[in-house]
Design an enzyme around this catalytic site. Structure first.
Site, short mmCIF file in Angstrom:
data_model
loop_
_atom_site.label_atom_id
_atom_site.label_comp_id
_atom_site.label_asym_id
_atom_site.label_seq_id
_atom_site.Cartn_x
_atom_site.Cartn_y
_atom_site.Cartn_z
N ALA A 252 0.83 -1.21 0.00
CA ALA A 252 0.00 0.00 0.00
C ALA A 252 0.87 1.26 0.00
CB ALA A 252 -0.92 -0.01 1.21
N GLY A 254 0.18 1.31 -3.30
CA GLY A 254 0.15 0.65 -4.59
C GLY A 254 0.90 1.32 -5.70
N CYS A 370 12.35 4.47 3.04
CA CYS A 370 12.34 5.92 2.76
C CYS A 370 13.00 6.62 3.95
CB CYS A 370 10.93 6.44 2.51
SG CYS A 370 9.72 6.03 3.80
#
Length: 424
Positions: A252, A254, A370
């Site tokens: 998610a 996506g 990240c």
């Protein structure tokens, strides 16, 4: 402006009390459904800006107070108003007057005199207060002291640029769906709609200024997707081939799943442990007219959902501090603690070790975060290599730094990538 100050100060107070910024925003939207889109945009802009520049603003506010202020909503109102006075183009007298009104409306009526006095004193000493605030690292860089120290230690030459980049507005970047158009053709469409943009690689487009997706030509037909350039590198690094079985762990919302399916004809399994977020994956794939097997499950516990067939490629986009995307989520700076990394490291270790047996011999796993912290990146990768003798780390493509660490720049957010192949 009255609504902006009222709700922005409530949101900032919630974040400083420990609430996630998105949750604080959504709570306001639910409580006042009459807010117009432009009002929501203004509230969000001021909330984000105040949190981006919080260290500076708190350093300005402190000498204006005779004693510490222990009322969270009143303090948040002052922070928001000072942010507006320092960074917005709105008339100063209107900002002050509205802040006094908000102080009265929010039950802090006894503080309206304080609000009026503090803000007018700020206007009289604005330049001196700003310069004084810049004398401290907290005021200059608007990050917690432990974060500043960690960046200085890890990036002795770049730490200042990293911290300053975190306080800027992020770029809005589009991923071009080459099955439907080209970057050059889409740039022409944007030009017709007077949307300034450019492409440096023929695969992505950066807008000069953000716009709503409803303004993007053929967005709802899947011609482009909004995705940071650094995130777009993931699918390209994976070296996907037609016919392969691919796993996108923690898929998610996506974006990376959609990119993988745009590049090659593969059998993709997308796993996420949040049903609501998994629905977003489906919505994104529907817009792109792509299909995948969506699985509600924990990527760190594949025995609860895996069918036993090995994967040729696995994208392990693991949970992390999100320190590389702070400019998109400025609350992260103030909600994270230095002790959080032990928990993230444990999650990352468990997920990598659980996913590695699912990789076919000769297959590849891409470790992605990240984050800009070494504990989640180079140190995690070294530990993984030490635990698995059949995990060979591969060199990355030329568009990625050799150490896999992308730092936040005007072109992209901060990301880290490490690619492994299974030797046996």
């Amino acid at each position: 402006m009255l609504a902006t100050q009222k709700f922005a100060s409530r949101i900032v107070a919630s974040v400083l009390a420990g609430q996630n910024l998105n949750e604080a925003l959504n709570k306001v939207w639910r409580e006042d459904p009459s807010l117009l889109p432009r009002q929501k945009g203004a509230i969000q802009d001021v909330s984000y800006g105040t949190l981006r520049q919080l260290g500076l603003i708190e350093s300005i506010l402190k000498p204006l107070l005779q004693k510490p202020l222990h009322e969270p909503e009143l303090k948040a109102l002052l922070l928001v108003a000072i942010y507006q006075l320092q960074f917005s183009r709105a008339a100063a007298h209107a900002i002050v007057d509205h802040a006094v009104t908000v102080a009265t409306q929010t039950g802090a009526g006894h503080g309206k005199g304080l609000v009026n006095g503090v803000l007018r004193n700020f206007l009289r000493q604005k330049n001196d207060l700003f310069n004084m605030a810049q004398n401290s690292e907290y005021g200059q860089y608007s990050h917690p002291a432990w974060w500043i120290s960690a960046m200085r230690k890890t990036y002795p030459k770049q730490w200042r640029n990293i911290l300053l980049a975190n306080n800027q507005h992020p770029p809005m970047t589009l991923r071009v769906n080459l099955n439907k158009t080209t970057a050059a053709d889409y740039l022409a469409l944007l030009a017709l709609d007077e949307i300034g943009a450019s492409s440096s690689d023929g695969l992505s487009i950066q807008l000069q200024s953000p716009v709503g997706v409803d303004r993007l030509p053929h967005f709802f037909d899947g011609w482009v997707s909004v995705q940071d350039l650094g995130a777009q590198y993931a699918a390209r690094i994976l070296d996907i081939q037609d016919g392969q079985r691919i796993l996108d762990a923690c898929a998610a919302p996506g974006g990376k799943s959609g990119h993988i399916l745009e590049l090659k004809k593969v059998a993709l399994t997308a796993v996420d442990n949040d049903a609501i977020r998994l629905r977003r994956v489906q919505e994104n794939l529907d817009r792109l007219e792509q299909t995948a097997t969506l699985v509600l499950g924990d990527a760190g516990q594949p025995d609860t959902w895996w069918d036993g067939q090995l994967f040729d490629r696995i994208l392990a986009d693991v949970p992390c501090s999100a320190s590389g995307v702070v400019r998109r989520h400025p609350d992260i700076k103030w909600l994270r603690r230095s002790g959080d990394f032990a928990g993230f490291a444990l999650q990352q270790t468990q997920m990598l070790d659980a996913l590695w047996p699912l990789v076919a011999p000769g297959g590849k796993l891409l470790y992605a975060t990240c984050s800009v912290f070494a504990a989640e990146n180079t140190e995690a990768v070294s530990a993984f290599s030490a635990r698995h003798a059949n995990a060979k780390q591969l060199p990355l493509p030329d568009f990625i730094p050799a150490d896999g660490q992308l730092l936040p720049t005007p072109e992209h957010d901060g990301f880290f990538y490490a690619l492994f192949t299974k030797t046996a």
